[in-house]
Write an enzyme that holds these catalytic residues in place. Structure first.
Site, short mmCIF file in Angstrom:
data_model
loop_
_atom_site.label_atom_id
_atom_site.label_comp_id
_atom_site.label_asym_id
_atom_site.label_seq_id
_atom_site.Cartn_x
_atom_site.Cartn_y
_atom_site.Cartn_z
N GLY A 22 0.84 -1.20 0.00
CA GLY A 22 0.00 0.00 0.00
C GLY A 22 0.87 1.24 0.00
N GLU A 67 5.51 -3.48 0.94
CA GLU A 67 5.76 -3.06 -0.44
C GLU A 67 4.98 -1.77 -0.63
OE1 GLU A 67 6.17 -2.20 -3.72
OE2 GLU A 67 4.51 -3.53 -4.22
N CYS A 125 1.91 0.30 -8.50
CA CYS A 125 3.15 0.80 -7.92
C CYS A 125 4.29 0.68 -8.92
CB CYS A 125 3.46 0.09 -6.62
SG CYS A 125 3.55 -1.67 -6.83
C1 UN1 Z 1 2.20 -5.30 -11.94
O1 UN1 Z 1 2.91 -4.38 -12.34
O2 UN1 Z 1 1.61 -6.07 -12.72
O3 UN1 Z 1 0.67 -2.68 -5.93
C2 UN1 Z 1 2.05 -5.61 -10.50
C3 UN1 Z 1 1.22 -2.77 -7.02
C4 UN1 Z 1 2.30 -3.81 -7.18
C5 UN1 Z 1 1.97 -4.84 -8.17
C6 UN1 Z 1 2.29 -4.46 -9.57
N1 UN1 Z 1 2.51 -4.42 -5.89
O4 UN1 Z 1 0.88 -2.06 -7.95
#
Ligand code: UN1
Length: 459
Positions: free
Chosen positions: A203, A225, A259
């Site tokens: 988040g 993350e 992200c």
């Molecule tokens: C992606 O790029 O397919 O929260 C996954 C997010 C990341 C996952 C990205 N943990 O956007």
């Protein structure tokens, strides 16, 4: 207290309203999970593998329904929503093999007879806090490995993704107490971190740091993350058509709400002019539109607050002298739609170049040489993913070596992950162990060393 989620494309559409678990309800869910854990672990590898395989099959059998729910609840365009459902099933299947993997190794003692064994064991209850942007895939890529190695799980999803999380747990069909969803917000998240045995969070940076501090204060393992302010570096020798298409996907795909999305495009030397032109064209070809249309790339942003934050940031960048190369405005239709936007001339200290904004907005920056591009790319705390666009292998390898990010993608969009490889960033982007693959199986277990000496001899 209730938790409600509304469709971002049609804000009058109430997707779900449920009672929040509350802090006491969350603590009680953890206790039920703790009571279920010895049975879940004790059921053995074959039973856990079969249960995870069943979850994969249930997701596959309901793929159409789940994709439609993702579109409705979080506004992810249908094509990507279908991809997320397929990824979710694949993640369950992948971790369904993990219960059979070795849980340790045999070693020679440093001196004398006997045998040393290492063995990895689950912690107990895994507390998972997940965002709304991958409302099936992220809960799955945390829950499936935690479960595979014998933990039970309590999952606190973001309120905006509540219906997806509840349906996922229902379809997984695991024994009582093994996978429990606690709907709610900060109170439930706090109660979960206060009671779980191991915590995994995805988040925002601010909440992630608070989760890490609380878990660390209790002395329990935690991985977090958090945000990314991801750069794409484009060299003059790149296939600029391909680069523009990849960048448009990474900027506008799911309205930039990943992200791993690209928010800074760094054009090296003579790449600047042709790239700007190609990217404006590519972003123009992905207008914000109906997420239920299989051709849509850029859907709505998650809510009104997100829309206001984005249009405010674009406005303040403009006021500070930035030029809008394409987009820049709210789309005139119901729902929370922002045009895919590319800005140039944004001052270095502007929030768009400092914070993660989570929208279909990117800033184009010039760099004279690769060195300057790498320095610009690395000039952030939010170093999660980066992409490099070049035909030259030496340049690609040099950039991959020097870019400060956890995921480096050559001639590919910064977004997108392979679900079986380590995932995470550097500096403020991530804390603790990597997600996914062997790294996360290790994270959800602690190693112990067992010494075995022959019995019956005096020593
Ligand atoms: C992606 O790029 O397919 O929260 C996954 C997010 C990341 C996952 C990205 N943990 O956007």
């Amino acid at each position: 207290m209730t938790v409600s989620s509304y469709s971002p494309a049609d804000p009058g559409d109430l997707v779900v309203r449920v009672e929040a678990a509350g802090a006491a309800g969350t603590a009680a869910a953890v206790e039920r999970a703790r009571a279920a854990q010895p049975g879940w672990r004790g059921a053995g590898a074959a039973a856990r593998s079969a249960a995870l395989t069943h979850a994969a099959e249930a997701v596959e059998a309901h793929a159409g329904e789940l994709a439609a729910l993702i579109v409705r609840e979080v506004g992810k365009p249908l094509a990507e929503a279908r991809g997320e459902v397929a990824r979710t099933a694949a993640i369950w299947r992948y971790y369904a093999q993990a219960p059979y993997a070795p849980s340790g190794a045999a070693h020679e003692p440093a001196a004398g007879e006997g045998l040393l064994l290492t063995r990895r064991r689950p912690y107990g209850v895994a507390g998972l806090i997940t965002p709304w942007n991958f409302p099936l895939a992220i809960p799955t890529w945390k829950a499936a490995p935690a479960l595979a190695v014998g933990n039970t799980v309590v999952l606190k999803p973001a309120p905006e993704g509540t219906a997806c999380a509840l349906r996922l747990a229902e379809l997984a069909g695991l024994p009582a107490g093994v996978l429990t969803v606690v709907p709610g917000g900060a109170a439930e998240g706090g109660a979960l971190v206060a009671a779980a045995d191991v915590v995994s969070f995805t988040g925002s940076t601010a909440v992630g740091q608070a989760v890490v501090a609380a878990a660390t204060g209790r002395g329990i393992p935690v991985q977090a993350e958090m945000g990314g302010l991801n750069a794409a570096v484009v060299l003059p020798d790149a296939d600029l058509g391909q680069a523009a298409a990849h960048l448009a996907a990474a900027i506008a795909g799911y309205a930039g709400q990943k992200c791993t999305a690209t928010s800074r495009v760094i054009a090296v030397g003579s790449a600047y002019e042709p790239l700007a032109e190609a990217l404006v064209k590519a972003l123009g070809a992905t207008p914000a539109g109906d997420p239920g249309d299989p051709a849509t790339v850029c859907g709505p942003v998650i809510g009104e607050a997100a829309l206001t934050r984005l249009t405010g940031a674009i406005g303040s960048a403009r006021a500070a002298g930035a030029e809008v190369l394409t987009g820049g405005a709210r789309v005139d239709r119901p729902g929370w739609f922002v045009e895919p936007t590319l800005l140039a001339g944004v001052p270095a200290e502007h929030p768009l170049l400092v914070e993660e904004f989570f929208g279909p907005v990117a800033v184009l920056l010039p760099a004279a040489y690769l060195d300057e591009a790498v320095a610009l790319a690395n000039g952030t705390r939010h170093s999660l993913a980066a992409s490099v666009h070049t035909r030259d292998l030496d340049t690609a390898l040099a950039a991959a070596d020097r870019l400060d990010a956890g995921m480096i993608r050559i001639n590919a969009p910064s977004s997108g992950v392979d679900f079986h490889l380590p995932f995470g960033g550097t500096k403020s982007a991530s804390h603790g162990a990597r997600e996914q693959g062997q790294a996360v199986l290790d994270f959800f277990t602690a190693s112990r060393t067992v010494t075995l000496l022959p019995a019956g001899t005096a020593r």
